[in-house]
Design a protein around this motif. Structure first.
Motif, PDB file in Angstrom:
ATOM      1  N   PHE A   4      80.473  23.447  57.449  1.00 30.62           N
ATOM      2  CA  PHE A   4      81.515  24.181  58.161  1.00 30.62           C
ATOM      3  C   PHE A   4      81.053  24.606  59.562  1.00 30.62           C
ATOM      4  O   PHE A   4      81.744  24.381  60.550  1.00 30.62           O
ATOM      5  N   GLU A   5      79.901  25.249  59.631  1.00 31.85           N
ATOM      6  CA  GLU A   5      79.432  25.753  60.922  1.00 31.85           C
ATOM      7  C   GLU A   5      78.870  24.624  61.798  1.00 31.85           C
ATOM      8  O   GLU A   5      78.949  24.688  63.008  1.00 31.85           O
ATOM      9  N   ARG A   6      78.274  23.638  61.165  1.00 30.51           N
ATOM     10  CA  ARG A   6      77.768  22.440  61.816  1.00 30.51           C
ATOM     11  C   ARG A   6      76.724  22.736  62.905  1.00 30.51           C
ATOM     12  O   ARG A   6      76.858  22.285  64.041  1.00 30.51           O
ATOM     13  N   PRO A   7      75.663  23.486  62.553  1.00 32.79           N
ATOM     14  CA  PRO A   7      74.570  23.634  63.532  1.00 32.79           C
ATOM     15  C   PRO A   7      73.781  22.345  63.682  1.00 32.79           C
ATOM     16  O   PRO A   7      73.140  22.133  64.708  1.00 32.79           O
ATOM     17  N   ILE A   8      73.779  21.513  62.640  1.00 38.72           N
ATOM     18  CA  ILE A   8      73.222  20.170  62.747  1.00 38.72           C
ATOM     19  C   ILE A   8      74.246  19.201  62.181  1.00 38.72           C
ATOM     20  O   ILE A   8      75.045  19.552  61.310  1.00 38.72           O
ATOM     21  N   ARG A   9      74.215  17.979  62.698  1.00 39.51           N
ATOM     22  CA  ARG A   9      75.181  16.965  62.288  1.00 39.51           C
ATOM     23  C   ARG A   9      74.442  15.656  62.048  1.00 39.51           C
ATOM     24  O   ARG A   9      73.294  15.495  62.464  1.00 39.51           O
ATOM     25  N   THR A  36      81.304  15.339  63.144  1.00 34.41           N
ATOM     26  CA  THR A  36      82.568  15.955  62.717  1.00 34.41           C
ATOM     27  C   THR A  36      83.244  15.119  61.644  1.00 34.41           C
ATOM     28  O   THR A  36      83.722  15.635  60.626  1.00 34.41           O
ATOM     29  N   ARG A  37      83.263  13.811  61.859  1.00 32.28           N
ATOM     30  CA  ARG A  37      83.894  12.932  60.873  1.00 32.28           C
ATOM     31  C   ARG A  37      83.144  12.964  59.544  1.00 32.28           C
ATOM     32  O   ARG A  37      83.745  12.905  58.476  1.00 32.28           O
ATOM     33  N   LEU A  38      81.824  13.050  59.599  1.00 35.02           N
ATOM     34  CA  LEU A  38      81.051  13.141  58.366  1.00 35.02           C
ATOM     35  C   LEU A  38      81.371  14.416  57.603  1.00 35.02           C
ATOM     36  O   LEU A  38      81.548  14.396  56.375  1.00 35.02           O
ATOM     37  N   SER A  39      81.463  15.542  58.314  1.00 36.59           N
ATOM     38  CA  SER A  39      81.780  16.806  57.657  1.00 36.59           C
ATOM     39  C   SER A  39      83.156  16.756  57.002  1.00 36.59           C
ATOM     40  O   SER A  39      83.335  17.155  55.845  1.00 36.59           O
ATOM     41  N   ILE A  40      84.150  16.242  57.731  1.00 35.24           N
ATOM     42  CA  ILE A  40      85.502  16.130  57.178  1.00 35.24           C
ATOM     43  C   ILE A  40      85.506  15.212  55.967  1.00 35.24           C
ATOM     44  O   ILE A  40      86.110  15.521  54.929  1.00 35.24           O
ATOM     45  N   ALA A  41      84.807  14.083  56.084  1.00 35.85           N
ATOM     46  CA  ALA A  41      84.791  13.119  54.984  1.00 35.85           C
ATOM     47  C   ALA A  41      84.160  13.713  53.735  1.00 35.85           C
ATOM     48  O   ALA A  41      84.686  13.561  52.624  1.00 35.85           O
ATOM     49  N   GLN A  42      83.033  14.406  53.886  1.00 31.82           N
ATOM     50  CA  GLN A  42      82.368  14.963  52.716  1.00 31.82           C
ATOM     51  C   GLN A  42      83.174  16.097  52.093  1.00 31.82           C
ATOM     52  O   GLN A  42      83.266  16.205  50.867  1.00 31.82           O
ATOM     53  N   LEU A  43      83.765  16.948  52.926  1.00 32.35           N
ATOM     54  CA  LEU A  43      84.571  18.041  52.378  1.00 32.35           C
ATOM     55  C   LEU A  43      85.762  17.503  51.584  1.00 32.35           C
ATOM     56  O   LEU A  43      86.045  17.955  50.471  1.00 32.35           O
ATOM     57  N   PHE A  44      86.460  16.527  52.160  1.00 28.10           N
ATOM     58  CA  PHE A  44      87.597  15.955  51.445  1.00 28.10           C
ATOM     59  C   PHE A  44      87.137  15.189  50.205  1.00 28.10           C
ATOM     60  O   PHE A  44      87.839  15.164  49.196  1.00 28.10           O
ATOM     61  N   HIS A  45      85.981  14.557  50.288  1.00 22.94           N
ATOM     62  CA  HIS A  45      85.457  13.825  49.122  1.00 22.94           C
ATOM     63  C   HIS A  45      85.246  14.772  47.953  1.00 22.94           C
ATOM     64  O   HIS A  45      85.730  14.532  46.842  1.00 22.94           O
ATOM     65  N   TYR A  46      84.537  15.868  48.204  1.00 24.72           N
ATOM     66  CA  TYR A  46      84.283  16.825  47.123  1.00 24.72           C
ATOM     67  C   TYR A  46      85.564  17.516  46.677  1.00 24.72           C
ATOM     68  O   TYR A  46      85.744  17.808  45.487  1.00 24.72           O
TER      69      TYR A  46
END
Length: 825
Positions: A652-657, A591-601
């Motif tokens: 967004f959907e995060r089927p894999i993390r 979850t933290r990786l997804s948030i970090a990458q989205l905010f980064h871009y």
């Protein structure tokens, strides 16, 4: 004729009926118009009355209190007039400024008539002229404030005069009491008295201001003339011809008058110090506060600073460090252009001594010698400037100093090579040797102006660069210390993250400082521009055109700053989110990786859009270009867009993390290392990096062993020989399934007899592993344990086998069987 009493069947058969109806309707419309028109007119009148200003007319009972207030105001006005500025002192100050300007004008005429201005003569004259200009400004500020104060009083009394005149026209014309008439006469007399005392005072102050501002054009003209002379001398610096230093003409310049002038220079320096303005009180207070802040901070956090090897030498010399930082900061911040040579020399001595003392234990070998020698050279140069050292002597000083610097540079090059220093230092030493060789040769052949210019410009350049390096070093240490202390309580960032972030931030500060401060300063020093303002404007105006948009260096720098700033912010946010000290119960690593990458871009995209708008490009045209690019992408880059959209779906959907263990067709068991917008990087069990396009993970069936939990069922097939004790096999396998610590404790292992094979009884042991990623190691551990337990229980594993049965046959039948067959033709 028709009877009047007969009513026709059709009412409209009468010829005048239509006219009667139309007339009735007109009368009715007029009635409504009159009614609502009157209401509209009344409402409009009310609105106009509300908008009209309300004129205050006092009652008789209020006149005497209002008149008493006028007497109080008159007393205050008289006090203001009595406490006004000293006019005689102002006149005397402007007279002194005018006399100083006349003296400077004569000195400038003398310089212009003599040709070459001589070393530092023009600079000294410009400093004195700026001092006079500052004195003129300081004298005009209180005068302007006093004029504004008197004018404000005049406006107040004019308003009072208007009000009382209106009240008189309203109240006195209707046979008022005699007492009211007397009050009005007395009040008018007070108002006239106030105005009659204010106007002459205002006239006098305005006259002083008018006479004073006659000086302003003269100051501007003299400054322009000095600037023009400086420009001419810059152009003539290569063409100037003086006597060669070994010629008799040069030796003839050493007259008795020259020796006397050199002796009186020191006395002249001390006498001139009184004519320069002293630093302002609040500037001194700022320097003292800065000194105390740095000193107390270093003392309080001495242990923390000493733990950092890079900054330990500063904490060991806290007093000298605080004195150096405070003095140089205040000196640079306020740019004491009007500081007297004696005061400037004193400050230079303090800064030079503290600088050498701080670096005493930090530098070794030839670098320490270079720092000490350069500090002495700077102080000596400032001293010779302060005493107006005669040019023949100064030429000799430049010649000897250049020769000594060439000798030292060659010596330091040999030492540096022997110590295997970085090639950067050797290059600098070679450059210095070549530079001073040029200055030395210029003095020898008589290029006096060129040698002086090169020598002075070199010293000032080194000062600027050294101060820049020192301040960047201190700023980086301060930022790192602040972040470490802040992070000590929160633990959001690791020390490595803080160090990297501070390094990037200081790089950003370096770029800004070099472009906006250092480069303009160096351009002024080397004569490209005459002052910093002109250098900044000229440098920032450089650029080129793209269509209707003009791209200047300033816009490019701002755009770069925006992009780099967005990158730093996104990096800090990513490190903050991905830090292991975050609450993992609320946000797992994926979850933290997804948030970090989205905010980064997102932050990078916003920074890019802002940078484009800063450069002056129309975002509408940019949108059109993106639309056209989108069409091209739709036809030519479908796969790339497909992977990009798939990457967004994964985020967004995060089927894999990140950290999940997955399997897919064509993808072996792997651990997700990084999910990008185009592809996902996997780590196989062979520790190889497997790059998989995101669309492969979206469109194909993917087994994620750790999506919802890390528990995994492990199935072990076990085969035993026929004749084995089935109950014992069940018992032994169950015991093995409970023994490992890597299994879920509250789950019973399952043992199944699955099949009677050709040569074995096939069992299955099913257990639940705590961590799916440890499946292979768990299987190996369980199989080894089962083998050991079977050995102790005398249970034999099955293995492939075949029994061959041989039967005896009758000889006659064998002969008949193997008898060759014949065919009749």
């Amino acid at each position: 004729m028709k009877s009047k009493g007969i009513i026709p069947k059709n009412l409209f058969s009468f010829p005048d009926t239509k006219k009667m109806i139309i007339t009735f309707l007109l009368i009715l419309a007029g009635f409504f118009h009159q009614t609502y028109g009157q209401e509209t007119t009344k409402s409009a009148g009310v609105e106009n009355q509300e908008k009209a200003p309300v004129i205050f007319i006092p009652e008789f009972s209020e006149i005497i209190p209002l008149a008493s207030e006028i007497e109080v105001k008159l007393a205050r006005t008289q006090k203001i007039l009595n406490d006004t500025i000293n006019e005689d002192a102002l006149v005397s100050s402007f007279k002194t400024i005018k006399e100083e300007l006349d003296t400077l004008e004569l000195a400038l005429i003398k310089i212009k008539s003599s040709g070459w201005a001589g070393f530092n003569e023009l600079k000294s004259l410009k400093i004195e002229l700026r001092t006079v200009a500052q004195n003129f400004t300081d004298a005009n500020i209180p005068l302007s404030k006093e004029i504004a104060k008197i004018e404000n009083q005049r406006k107040i009394w004019l308003e009072e005069e208007e009000n009382w005149s209106l009240w008189k026209d309203t109240l006195v014309t209707k046979n008022p009491p005699n007492q009211i008439k007397s009050i009005f006469r007395k009040t008018q007399k007070n108002i006239d008295m106030a105005l009659s005392s204010l106007v002459p005072k205002l006239d006098k102050l305005l006259g002083i201001q008018e006479n004073g501002y006659k000086i302003q054009p003269k100051i501007d003209i003299l400054l322009d003339e000095i600037d023009s002379i400086e420009e001419i001398e810059k152009e003539q610096v290569l063409l100037d011809e003086s006597a060669p230093i070994f010629s008799s003409k040069y030796r003839d310049q050493f007259t008795q008058e020259l020796w006397d002038k050199s002796k009186t220079g020191y006395v002249k320096m001390l006498s001139r110090s009184h004519s320069y303005p002293n630093p302002k009180f609040w500037e001194l207070i700022l320097g003292i506060l800065l000194f105390l802040l740095v000193f107390l901070t270093m003392k309080k956090f001495n242990e923390a600073i000493e733990n950092n090897i890079r900054y330990k030498f500063l904490s060991n010399k806290a007093l000298s460090s605080a004195l150096f930082i405070s003095l140089t900061t205040v000196f640079i911040l306020f740019k004491y252009e009007n500081l007297s040579p004696a005061h400037e020399l004193l400050i230079s001595v303090i800064i030079g001594i503290t600088f050498c003392y701080i670096l005493k234990d930090r530098l070794t070998s030839w670098k320490k010698e270079a720092v000490y020698f350069f500090a002495v050279l700077v102080l000596l140069n400032n001293f010779l400037f302060a005493i107006d050292f005669p040019i023949p002597f100064f030429r000799l000083y430049i010649t000897l100093s250049s020769f000594l610097l060439i000798f030292l540079a060659v010596r330091w090059i040999k030492i540096s090579k022997a110590e295997n220093d970085h090639k950067y230092w050797i290059f600098l030493l070679y450059s210095g040797a070549v530079f001073f060789s040029i200055a030395f040769l210029a003095e020898i052949i008589g290029k006096e102006a060129l040698a002086m210019f090169l020598f002075d410009a070199f010293i000032r350049t080194v000062i600027i660069i050294v101060l820049f390096v020192v301040y960047i070093f201190v700023i980086r240490g301060g930022l790192e210390w602040l972040l470490l202390n802040f992070n000590a309580k929160q633990n959001h960032l690791s020390p490595e993250d803080i160090s990297k972030s501070v390094a990037r931030l200081t790089t950003f500060i370096n770029i800004l400082a070099v472009v906006f401060i250092i480069l303009p300063e160096l351009l002024v020093i080397w004569g490209v521009y005459s002052n910093l303002q002109e250098a900044d404007e000229g440098l920032m105006a450089m650029g080129f055109k793209i269509g209707d948009s003009e791209i200047t260096l300033q816009l490019i720098l701002i755009a770069i700053c925006v992009l780099y700033g967005s990158y730093i912010i996104s990096s800090l946010f990513s490190r903050f989110i991905m830090n292991e000290t975050m609450d993992n119960d609320k946000f797992d690593k994926g979850t933290r990786l997804s948030i970090a990458q989205l905010f980064h871009y997102f932050i990078i995209f916003v920074g890019f859009v802002v940078a484009i708008s800063v450069l002056g490009f129309d975002l509408t045209n940019f949108t059109i270009a993106l639309s056209a690019l989108g069409v091209g992408i739709g036809f030519g880059l479908q796969g790339l867009v497909n992977n990009f959209v798939s990457g967004l779906v994964l985020l967004f959907e995060r089927p894999i993390r990140e950290g999940d263990s997955i399997e897919a067709p064509g993808v072996p068991w792997s651990t997700v290392k990084e999910i990008g917008l185009r592809s996902t990087r996997l780590i196989t069990y062979e520790k190889g990096d497997l790059i998989v396009p995101n669309s492969e993970l979206i469109l194909k069936n993917v087994t994620n062993w750790t999506l919802t939990n890390k528990i995994r069922k492990v199935i072990l097939p076990i085969s035993v020989v026929y004749g084995s004790d089935i109950a014992l096999v069940f018992k032994t396998l169950k015991e093995a399934g409970k023994a490992s610590d890597e299994l879920v404790k509250n789950s019973e292992p399952t043992v199944l007899l699955r099949k009677f094979d050709e040569s074995s009884l096939n069992f299955e042991l099913r257990v639940l592993a705590k961590d799916a990623t440890s499946g292979l190691s768990l299987q190996s551990t369980l199989l080894a344990d089962i083998a050991e337990r079977f050995k102790k229980a005398n249970i034999e594993f099955a293995f492939p086998q075949m029994d061959v049965h041989l039967f005896e046959m009758n000889q006659d039948r064998q002969k008949e069987r193997f008898k060759p067959k014949t065919t009749d033709n």
